[in-house]
Design an enzyme around this catalytic site. Structure first.
Site, PDB file in Angstrom:
ATOM      1  N   TYR A 175       0.828  -1.199   0.000  1.00  0.00           N
ATOM      2  CA  TYR A 175       0.000   0.000   0.000  1.00  0.00           C
ATOM      3  C   TYR A 175       0.872   1.263   0.000  1.00  0.00           C
ATOM      4  O   TYR A 175       2.094   1.189   0.057  1.00  0.00           O
ATOM      5  CB  TYR A 175      -0.976  -0.030   1.181  1.00  0.00           C
ATOM      6  CG  TYR A 175      -1.992  -1.160   1.056  1.00  0.00           C
ATOM      7  CD1 TYR A 175      -2.607  -1.439  -0.168  1.00  0.00           C
ATOM      8  CD2 TYR A 175      -2.329  -1.964   2.145  1.00  0.00           C
ATOM      9  CE1 TYR A 175      -3.536  -2.472  -0.302  1.00  0.00           C
ATOM     10  CE2 TYR A 175      -3.259  -2.998   2.015  1.00  0.00           C
ATOM     11  CZ  TYR A 175      -3.851  -3.243   0.792  1.00  0.00           C
ATOM     12  OH  TYR A 175      -4.758  -4.265   0.662  1.00  0.00           O
ATOM     13  N   ARG A 298      -0.327 -17.812  12.635  1.00  0.00           N
ATOM     14  CA  ARG A 298      -1.368 -18.852  12.806  1.00  0.00           C
ATOM     15  C   ARG A 298      -1.147 -19.632  14.102  1.00  0.00           C
ATOM     16  O   ARG A 298      -1.215 -20.863  14.135  1.00  0.00           O
ATOM     17  CB  ARG A 298      -1.366 -19.793  11.599  1.00  0.00           C
ATOM     18  CG  ARG A 298      -2.686 -19.817  10.868  1.00  0.00           C
ATOM     19  CD  ARG A 298      -2.736 -20.723   9.664  1.00  0.00           C
ATOM     20  NE  ARG A 298      -2.011 -21.938   9.790  1.00  0.00           N
ATOM     21  CZ  ARG A 298      -0.894 -22.232   9.120  1.00  0.00           C
ATOM     22  NH1 ARG A 298      -0.404 -21.378   8.250  1.00  0.00           N
ATOM     23  NH2 ARG A 298      -0.282 -23.377   9.306  1.00  0.00           N
ATOM     24  N   CYS A 347      -6.880 -23.319   6.122  1.00  0.00           N
ATOM     25  CA  CYS A 347      -7.408 -23.591   4.771  1.00  0.00           C
ATOM     26  C   CYS A 347      -7.616 -22.328   3.951  1.00  0.00           C
ATOM     27  O   CYS A 347      -7.779 -22.383   2.736  1.00  0.00           O
ATOM     28  CB  CYS A 347      -8.731 -24.327   4.882  1.00  0.00           C
ATOM     29  SG  CYS A 347     -10.008 -23.369   5.749  1.00  0.00           S
ATOM     30  N   CYS A 362     -15.780 -19.234   7.892  1.00  0.00           N
ATOM     31  CA  CYS A 362     -14.664 -20.019   8.410  1.00  0.00           C
ATOM     32  C   CYS A 362     -15.047 -21.488   8.421  1.00  0.00           C
ATOM     33  O   CYS A 362     -16.177 -21.841   8.756  1.00  0.00           O
ATOM     34  CB  CYS A 362     -14.338 -19.548   9.834  1.00  0.00           C
ATOM     35  SG  CYS A 362     -13.200 -20.619  10.725  1.00  0.00           S
TER      36      CYS A 362
HETATM   37 FE1  SF4 Z   1      -8.497 -20.942   9.776  1.00  0.00          FE
HETATM   38 FE2  SF4 Z   1     -11.120 -20.698   9.543  1.00  0.00          FE
HETATM   39 FE3  SF4 Z   1      -9.521 -19.258   8.000  1.00  0.00          FE
HETATM   40 FE4  SF4 Z   1      -9.697 -21.918   7.612  1.00  0.00          FE
HETATM   41  S1  SF4 Z   1     -11.315 -20.420   7.351  1.00  0.00           S
HETATM   42  S2  SF4 Z   1      -7.830 -20.637   7.675  1.00  0.00           S
HETATM   43  S3  SF4 Z   1      -9.998 -22.609   9.706  1.00  0.00           S
HETATM   44  S4  SF4 Z   1      -9.693 -19.118  10.200  1.00  0.00           S
END
Ligand code: SF4
Ligand code: ADP
Length: 674
Positions: A175, A298, A347, A362
């Protein structure tokens, strides 16, 4: 249960300039697909994170001026005073739980589309749109820079009036301030270009301006990409990234650092990164500043979080995806329920929501994005008014979610699965390269079901109509899943083909022999075709990947995986045949037609694997219907889709059992009694 003393360090307050975070859990800014159009939805989403114990909860990107418009994607705005009240809803929702509210002020520069405002883009230099539009951003002159600094200052003052505690200066993800920092995009010859000192000038001024405007009451955070992963051509953590931190070390109240450049880099899926993968690039920052540092990776393991703090990598546990998968992650650690954390599977379906221009979703957390529009809460659910019996058939993601949610509501639940193990499609898909974390969808649900005395599991129990009738449940729920189709019908090709001897992914998982040149035909375009190609190539097969799309696994553009995936296929020796339609198979070859010219060519083929789409398993439903037994279908056996959709479908059914299924609320003007 009392909390494990090892985790006490995570609950220490941390000072950030003039404000203090109640603990070290920091929800870094992340997109929600809600933006300025859906302020109540955004406020409810952030409020649930604060309720779940995140000590700092930040908004998504918030534009400071109409020259930074990300339409059609959802972003916030602080363009005028009328933007203050809608954003105050979010600050209030966060404060209601004692957390700090942060706001990510944003200017995209050449990265803004300006499709809504139609204002010409601005950039350090005249340059083609970084948005991949056939437009050009104009170069900022001295008066533009002065005006830009004013927009940041005005937006910061409005953010303060809206009640925010932390105000961002955002120099990452390609940006505008980052475009000034990087040699790749800044070719100016004035005081804002050339030497690093000059390229840093604007960022320095922005921090000083923001501090002057709101510094007495709000903390000023800088989000900086310390490595843009372009090698020595760009900012690197060993080179200019480090020098920038050295130059500005004590100026902001907090450093929020990542590996970025393009957005997909710092939110890589589990397939392409491990937990904590940014550490090697960001760990140096703390040694150069006394100010608190936050980064992401993560993180879902409390032990790894403690290790991050103790080893001095960062002061906070920064998280976007783990806070989406489990908004109550901090409170579960605090209450000694670490085993109940619903871990992110990496994912990137959440990233896809924003890239598709829809509200956040999610895989693990079906309530995400539904807080306001449906009133769903991740930890609370209404008890079902009667003690009734439910029989759920099929133990894949949908069946597991339905059994758990019905169990939480107090029904007597039996979950019957034909196979020896629960998990359904996950058992197969998690054997593909990099997808092992997907088993967390099963593991968390099985673990939580194990705590419910009213849910019984029956593995190795294939149910037929007679068994179901004999069981005598009040509610029969079919979660029997899907199978891959054999007729070649896919997203683009609608004509049925006669493809005798072709395999489907189900056959390959079941151990069907694969020999000769393997041709994978992908007309489904999500992960399966590409992942099977990688798996078989790694096992030593000659693999040809054929698709009607222009690139491999083309829908993974949405999950920010496509670049990584195509590189990996090339490295694995998979031969790619884009823009080709499958026409016929036989005599040791397949015949492929160019999607534009129709010109046909032959490709040697020992085994053809069709990844074109799935069909719902409806045989049991048909039998039940013919015998007059009522049943409700959920998940893939209604309409095969992502795991996220199967889980959501199951949750929706179980949460609304006995309730009216109303359309989701939308943020509309109040009714006028018409
Ligand atoms: Fe994680 Fe949910 Fe995003 Fe998949 S959709 S990467 S489980 S936060
Ligand atoms: P979803 O994604 O909708 O959960 P899956 O394909 O992952 O679907 O899971 C479906 C599960 O249903 C599989 O594990 C399969 O073995 C199971 N199943 C299918 N038919 C029956 C049946 N008649 N009785 C019990 N289990 C069944």
């Amino acid at each position: 249960m009392p909390r494990d003393a090892r985790y006490d360090i995570l609950f220490e307050p941390v000072r950030i300039g003039p404000v203090t975070a109640p603990n070290r859990f920091y929800q870094t800014p992340h997109a929600t697909g809600l933006g300025w159009q859906r302020p109540q939805s955004g406020a409810a989403l952030r409020g649930v994170k604060a309720e779940g114990g995140w000590g700092v909860v930040c908004t998504e990107y918030c534009s400071i001026h109409p020259s930074s418009d990300d339409s059609p994607y959802a972003f916030l705005t602080l363009w005028d005073d009328d933007d203050i009240a809608p954003l105050a809803l979010t600050a209030e929702a966060i404060h209601a739980h004692g957390s700090l509210a942060g706001i990510e002020l944003w200017h995209g520069g050449a990265h803004a589309s300006n499709r809504m405002t139609r204002v010409p883009g601005i950039a350090p230099d005249v340059q083609p749109s970084l948005y991949h539009l056939p437009t050009t951003a104009r170069a900022m002159d001295a008066s533009d820079i002065k005006a830009f600094r004013g927009w940041q200052r005005d937006a910061a003052l409005r953010a303060k009036r809206a009640g925010f505690d932390i105000v961002y200066v955002y120099a990452g993800h390609d940006y505008l301030p980052f475009q000034f920092l990087s040699r790749r995009t800044n070719h100016r010859s004035d005081a804002y270009g050339g030497s690093l000192k000059n390229r840093v000038r604007l960022l320095r001024e922005m921090i000083e301006d923001t501090k002057e405007a709101v510094g007495g009451t709000c903390a000023v955070a800088v989000r900086l990409a310390v490595d843009e992963l372009h090698g020595p051509e760009g900012i690197t953590s060993q080179g200019e990234g480090r020098e920038i931190i050295e130059m500005l070390a004590e100026l902001p109240d907090l450093w929020d650092v990542n590996v970025a450049g393009a957005l997909g880099n710092d939110s890589r899926s589990a397939r392409f990164s491990a937990e904590g993968f940014q550490e090697e690039n960001v760990a140096f920052v703390k040694s150069l500043t006394s100010k608190p540092v936050v980064s992401v990776g993560r993180f879902t393991s409390p032990d790894r979080m403690v290790s991050q703090i103790k080893r001095g990598v960062q002061d906070f546990i920064g998280a976007a995806r783990p806070s989406i998968a489990d908004p109550f992650l901090p409170s579960k650690i605090r209450e000694g329920c670490v085993d109940e954390i619903r871990e992110c599977i990496g994912c990137n379906i959440c990233r896809a929501a924003n890239n598709e221009g829809v509200g956040l979703r999610c895989t693990q957390n079906p309530t995400m994005g539904e807080e306001w529009r449906r009133g769903w809460h991740p930890e609370r659910i209404a008890v079902y008014p009667r003690r009734e019996k439910a029989l759920v058939i099929g133990g894949g993601p949908a069946g597991l979610e339905a059994a758990l949610t019905l169990g939480r509501r107090g029904l007597e639940v039996a979950l019957a699965e034909a196979g020896e193990a629960f998990g359904g499609r996950l058992l197969r898909e998690a054997t593909l390269p990099g997808l092992q974390t997907w088993l967390r969808v099963r593991d968390w649900r099985l673990h939580m079901i194990g705590k419910l005395p009213n849910v019984e599991l029956f593995p190795a129990s294939r149910m037929g109509p007679a068994d179901i009738a004999e069981f005598g449940a009040d509610h029969v729920v079919l979660a029997t899943g899907s199978h891959w189709r054999r007729d070649g019908v896919g997203v683009y090709a609608m004509r049925h083909l006669s493809l005798r001897g072709a395999l489907t992914p189900d056959d390959v998982f079941a151990g069907a022999p694969v020999s000769g040149p393997v041709v994978i035909y992908d007309d489904e375009h999500y992960f399966m075709g590409g992942a099977l190609a990688e798996k078989l190539a790694t096992a030593g097969h000659e693999v040809h990947y054929v698709t009607m799309a222009g690139v491999a696994s083309s829908w993974t553009v949405m999950t920010n995986e496509q670049d990584f995936l195509q590189a990996r296929l090339i490295e694995a020796g998979v031969r790619l045949h884009p823009l080709k339609a499958l026409k016929a198979q036989g005599n040791g070859e397949v015949r492929l037609a160019c999607v534009y010219t129709g010109r046909v060519e032959a490709l040697p083929c020992g085994t053809l694997i069709l990844c074109t789409g799935r069909l719902p398993e409806t045989a049991l439903l048909d039998d039940l219907t013919s015998q007059g037994i009522a049943a409700t279908r959920i998940g893939d056996c209604v309409a095969p889709s992502s795991i996220a959709d199967a889980v959501h479908s199951a949750h929706h059914y179980a949460r609304l059992l006995g309730e009216p299924d109303l359309p989701p609320r939308r943020e509309r003007a109040p009714a006028r009694g018409l």
